[in-house]
Structures are given as C-alpha cells and as structure tokens.
Enzyme design. Structure first.
Site, mmCIF file in Angstrom:
data_model
loop_
_atom_site.group_PDB
_atom_site.id
_atom_site.type_symbol
_atom_site.label_atom_id
_atom_site.label_comp_id
_atom_site.label_asym_id
_atom_site.label_seq_id
_atom_site.Cartn_x
_atom_site.Cartn_y
_atom_site.Cartn_z
ATOM 1 C CG HIS A 79 31.469 43.585 34.912
ATOM 2 N ND1 HIS A 79 29.821 42.991 35.153
ATOM 3 C CD2 HIS A 79 32.375 42.644 35.606
ATOM 4 C CE1 HIS A 79 30.301 41.758 36.743
ATOM 5 N NE2 HIS A 79 31.146 42.313 36.730
ATOM 6 C CB CYS A 80 33.453 48.173 37.673
ATOM 7 S SG CYS A 80 34.673 47.997 38.621
#
Length: 353
Positions: free
Chosen positions: A69-70
C-alpha cells in the site's frame, strides 16, 4: 523536454492512483468447491482470498496481486496498476536528472560571470554580471538560493525514488511482489527450522526475465490474465503458494505466545508515560498500535526489545468478530503461565511437527 517529462510522470502517477490495483470480487469463491481447502477466507470481504491476493487494512478490500500500500498514491500497488506505478518510479528520477543538469549549468554559467579570483581570496558579486551581454533573466542571490534548494530536491528525489524503482524491477523480473518475496523467505526459514527436507519452488517465476517482464508490461497497458488465475511453472499448480501460506499461518499460531495486559495503553504511536526507551524505539512502520485495557489477552507473534506485535483475543461475541492487531509496549504486558492442559509454547522452545 521538461514538459514531456512532466506529462508522462503525471499520467502514470494518476493512472496508478485512480485505476487502482484491482480487487477480488466480494463473495468470490473458486470454481471448484474442493479448492476452497487451499485458500484463506477473509471475514471482512466475506470471500476467499484468490491466489496472490492479500487483504489491505487501508483499502479494506482484498487486493489482487498486492505488492504494497503506497501512501504517495493513496492506493495499493497491485495487478492493474503495477506497470503504471513502476513507470512513475522510472520517469520521476529521469525528469529530476534532467532538471538537475539544468540547475547545475545555470548556476555555473551565472557564477562564472560574477566570480573574481584574487591573490588571497575569491569574491562573488551577485549584484550583476561582470561581462556583457547581461543575462535576459536576472540572477541574484535569491535566485541562486532557490536554484540550489531545487537542485537538492531533484537529487534527493532521484536517489530515493530511483532506489524504489530498482527494488520494484528486482521483484518484477522474478514475477514476484514484495509480499511474495517475504513469503518465500519465510518458507525457507520454516523448512530450515523444522528440518522437513521439503523444497519450496516459487510457482509464478516463468524461468525467463523477459517472460516475467511481459507479465506486467504489455503494449496495450493492460496486464495479462484476469488477476485471479495465473500461469505457473512446471511442477507447480495454482495453489502452491497459498498452501505454503496456510502452513506459515499454522506455524505462526503454534509459535505465538499469550500475554496479559497489566497496564492500560491508549494506542498512541509514541507513549510518553511508558518510559524513555519505549518512546524513542517506537517501530518505524505503518502497522497500527492497539489500545490495551488491564486484563486484556493478547497473542503475540513477533516483537522488538521494547515493543511487541500481536492480536487481541476476543472473549465475548459482542466484539463483532473484528480482529484487532498491532504493536504495544512490552512493559504493559506479562506472559501468561499455562497449566498442563494448555498447549501454548514456551519462548525459545523448539517445536516439531
């Protein structure tokens, strides 16, 4: 050229952000009902986790071929946007390298016309150029400071984002994700720990870097497959990786240790009241903290010197079945003492299967 870089960078950045990684359909089950025994079940999405998919706590969905997850795109990097995200990581450093070259040449040419060398000193006159013709754009002290600051940002971005690009290309060329690389490492540790003699072969590595590269990057921009079924190498099948995940999950339950909370903990990132060492050694991770009340039971799975990570043990049905996992200070808990009827392991005791 700078406009070219800007357009391409923003296009891939917003594609990665808004196209998204692709999610496993809610309520998904495999076509063959007997295959459910090889898959994990997600209670939040009320569906089975397809091969290569993982549940993201931030997105609150099971993500197809989840890499991570960025926070910079406020989305997951996965099946549908892996190519766009990686191209963004490539183009951003290239654009910054071009900008750095312009900044360096600008400062060099402007300072060259303003510098004078004496016998014992070097003087720089930023008020005006000493040679004609005068520059079209005035270059004073503020412009020099702004150019130097922008150069620092460009070089910093080149190094930081460039390293992320190298990491992504390493996993792409082996047809893995960052999570799957971690699973493979844990598989080796598990086999070595129990000395089972088995060999884990990663099923999705096609044996050729070009074939692995083509799994993510295509001329159409649409990745191959549907995100649920994947081509596998000879000797493996669709559920080779998920079976290994189930083994690791079972091993995790066996090696976990039960603790009881002896102090309240509010769940803050850096607690002031739990000691100086606890405050300054807070885990550098996006993983959450869990609030504790005195008497809570926690199943700890890993830990640091002053922190532990685990899951609250739900006692009553009123908790709604929601899992609470996260970090908490070691000084807030104590290990439970088990009787002969409890099969919980003791720290440091080697187990066999």
């Amino acid at each position: 050229m700078l406009l070219n870089w800007t357009v391409m960078i923003l296009y891939n950045y917003f594609s990665a952000m808004f196209v998204g990684p692709g999610y496993v359909p809610l309520g998904w089950t495999p076509e063959k009902s007997q295959d459910c025994m090889y898959l994990q079940y997600c209670k939040v999405c009320q569906s089975y986790k397809a091969p290569r998919s993982h549940h993201c706590r931030k997105c609150n969905r099971c993500v197809m071929k989840m890499d991570h997850h960025c926070p910079w795109i406020n989305n997951c990097c996965g099946y549908q946007n892996h190519a766009s995200f990686t191209l963004f990581l490539l183009l951003a450093p290239l654009g910054c390298i071009h900008a750095s070259f312009i900044f360096i040449m600008t400062m060099y040419t402007q300072l060259y016309n303003r510098i004078s060398f004496g016998w014992s000193s070097v003087k720089i006159d930023m008020s005006a150029a000493k040679r004609d013709p005068r520059p079209i754009i005035p270059f004073g002290l503020s412009a020099f400071a702004a150019s130097l600051f922008a150069l620092g940002l460009a070089l910093g971005t080149t190094i930081a984002v460039g390293m992320l690009f190298i990491i992504q290309m390493k996993v792409i060329l082996t047809n893995k994700t960052s999570i799957e690389s971690w699973i493979e490492e844990k598989a080796k540790d598990r086999i070595q720990y129990y000395q089972t003699g088995e060999t884990f072969i990663f099923p999705y590595d096609m044996g050729s870097k070009w074939k692995n590269f083509r799994q993510v990057f295509t001329w159409s921009g649409i990745p191959e497959g549907d995100g649920l079924d994947w081509p596998v190498r000879d000797g493996c099948h669709q559920y080779s990786l998920t079976i290994e995940q189930l083994k690791q999950k079972a091993d995790k339950r066996v090696r976990s240790v039960r603790y009881r909370a002896i102090e309240d903990y509010s769940g803050v990132c850096c607690p002031v009241t739990k000691g100086v060492k606890t405050f300054f050694t807070t885990p550098c991770t996006e993983e959450p903290r869990i609030a504790l009340s005195k008497g809570d039971l926690i199943l700890a799975t890993r830990g640091l010197k002053h922190w532990m990570y685990g899951e609250k043990i739900l006692i009553s049905a009123t908790d709604g079945g929601i899992r609470e996992r996260g970090w908490f200070p070691r000084k807030c808990v104590e290990k439970c003492h088990y009787d002969s009827e409890t099969d919980q392991p003791v720290d440091g005791e080697k187990k066999s299967k």
